[in-house]
Write an enzyme that holds these catalytic residues in place. Structure first.
Site, PDB file in Angstrom:
ATOM      1  N   SER A  98     -10.028  -3.671  -2.214  1.00 13.23           N
ATOM      2  CA  SER A  98      -8.766  -4.132  -1.640  1.00 13.23           C
ATOM      3  C   SER A  98      -8.947  -5.444  -0.872  1.00 13.23           C
ATOM      4  O   SER A  98      -9.331  -6.441  -1.466  1.00 13.23           O
ATOM      5  CB  SER A  98      -8.185  -3.014  -0.757  1.00 13.23           C
ATOM      6  OG  SER A  98      -6.834  -3.225  -0.451  1.00 13.23           O
ATOM      7  N   ASP A 127      -3.046   1.020 -10.384  1.00 15.01           N
ATOM      8  CA  ASP A 127      -2.927   0.438  -9.039  1.00 15.01           C
ATOM      9  C   ASP A 127      -1.614  -0.326  -8.923  1.00 15.01           C
ATOM     10  O   ASP A 127      -1.315  -1.203  -9.749  1.00 15.01           O
ATOM     11  CB  ASP A 127      -4.112  -0.495  -8.781  1.00 15.01           C
ATOM     12  CG  ASP A 127      -4.252  -0.916  -7.319  1.00 15.01           C
ATOM     13  OD1 ASP A 127      -3.286  -0.766  -6.542  1.00 15.01           O
ATOM     14  OD2 ASP A 127      -5.339  -1.411  -6.970  1.00 15.01           O
ATOM     15  N   HIS A 168      -4.289   2.916  -6.338  1.00 11.16           N
ATOM     16  CA  HIS A 168      -5.148   2.116  -5.465  1.00 11.16           C
ATOM     17  C   HIS A 168      -6.211   2.992  -4.808  1.00 11.16           C
ATOM     18  O   HIS A 168      -7.332   2.542  -4.562  1.00 11.16           O
ATOM     19  CB  HIS A 168      -4.292   1.432  -4.407  1.00 11.16           C
ATOM     20  CG  HIS A 168      -5.015   0.397  -3.612  1.00 11.16           C
ATOM     21  ND1 HIS A 168      -5.524  -0.759  -4.171  1.00 11.16           N
ATOM     22  CD2 HIS A 168      -5.331   0.333  -2.285  1.00 11.16           C
ATOM     23  CE1 HIS A 168      -6.108  -1.493  -3.240  1.00 11.16           C
ATOM     24  NE2 HIS A 168      -6.015  -0.849  -2.091  1.00 11.16           N
TER      25      HIS A 168
END
Length: 349
Positions: A142, A295, A324
């Protein structure tokens, strides 16, 4: 231990970390972050050739402790073989943040810090304090993946390989719009008071967590009630856990890091002048880019476009309904296996 406790170990036990005092730091914005400091943890030993360094930046609600799930004895990244440096993002409550900075830069007066600023300060930590001038691998999830890209573009001569997963080289328009959702949900709480709150804006923090949870997984995750595998009998139990999670964070810290995230772009600096293709083409590091197929934050199509402009990059899409959160440290054994395989391949090369 509850699911919240598992995810929030960084808030529930003391950690062994160190602090690098940077002094006053001139930021991209022209503002000066006074008495800036980076909190970090180091594992293993720097070898005589100084070529065994693995850098682990932190993600949005991550810390150096959360990063400990990314390495271990017998794994691809192993403190017996590597010098692992795990460095905390500005705004995460360990490094300089709205919650721990002295007036007049505390709370809502904390200056805007970019990923470029973060990496410039991490560079100083490695070179000035730790004697590191070559990084074998930068990896992360991320916002940590965004920093891996940033490192490779900002200091291409220093980085041998990167492994960004469920991240991107810049914040997309979709990602930017999503982040506005939890942000304004938090700020709608009257207790927010422009960031100058007398007590934590609990309603806003709960709203933040609830909005955030809806994007963290995928359609299939919710349709198949996979939250039951996490110990939650109902969807409501899952999102309430996300609410409790975010009550443990300082609201100004969360907002400061959202600004950093939304302005992430490896080309937004004097080196590349906004030329995104040029920034990607300047990356000389070997790269394995690992998005998750489902995601919603960082979609694989964006990563495919990035990889096409990079010199030595490969796209490996991980197929999972966990969205995610498939890449959350320690969440899925199958993702951990794929991550270790990619890391080992890059470190061997």
């Amino acid at each position: 231990m509850s699911e919240t406790e598992k995810r929030l170990g960084h808030r529930l036990r003391k950690s062994d970390h160190r602090t690098f005092e940077l002094g006053d730091v001139l930021l991209q914005s022209g503002q000066v972050l006074r008495d800036a400091r980076l909190a970090y943890a180091a594992y293993g030993t720097l070898n005589s050739a100084t070529d065994n360094v693995v850098l682990l930046p932190t993600f949005y609600t991550g810390t150096h402790i959360r990063n400990e799930a990314l390495f271990g004895t017998g794994r691809a990244v192993d403190p017996a073989r590597h010098f692992i440096v795990s460095v905390n993002l500005f705004g995460n409550g360990y490094s300089s943040s709205p919650s721990n900075t002295a007036p007049p830069q505390d709370g809502p007066s904390f200056p805007n810090v970019t990923l470029f600023d973060n990496v410039a300060c991490q560079y100083r930590l490695l070179t000035e304090l730790l004697g590191v001038h070559r990084i074998a691998l930068v990896l992360g999830w991320s916002m940590a993946a965004m920093q891996a890209y940033q490192w490779a573009a900002q200091y291409p001569e220093m980085v041998g390989a990167i492994l960004p997963y469920c991240g991107a080289a810049r914040c997309s328009a979709l990602n930017h719009a999503f982040l506005d959702g939890p942000k304004v949900a938090l700020q709608a709480d009257c207790a927010w008071n422009g960031g100058d709150y007398a007590a934590p804006p609990e309603k806003g923090l709960r709203a933040f967590g609830r909005v955030y949870a809806s994007w963290a997984y995928s359609h299939d995750f919710f349709a198949d009630a996979l939250y039951r595998e996490m110990g939650f009998e109902t969807l409501e139990a899952l999102v309430r856990d996300w609410e409790e999670d975010h009550l443990r964070w300082d609201a100004n810290d969360l907002i400061a890091k959202i600004w950093t995230w939304q302005h992430g772009d490896i080309s937004r600096n004097d080196i590349y002048g906004g030329e995104f293709r040029q920034a990607l083409q300047a990356i000389t590091a070997r790269a394995i880019v690992m998005p998750c197929r489902t995601d919603l934050y960082f979609v694989p199509e964006d990563n495919a476009a990035e990889v096409a402009m990079m010199r030595h990059a490969e796209l490996r899409v991980f197929d999972s309904p966990w969205g995610h959160c498939a890449a959350s440290p320690g969440r899925l054994p199958e993702f951990e296996k794929a991550l270790d395989e990619a890391a080992a391949e890059l470190l061997r090369a």
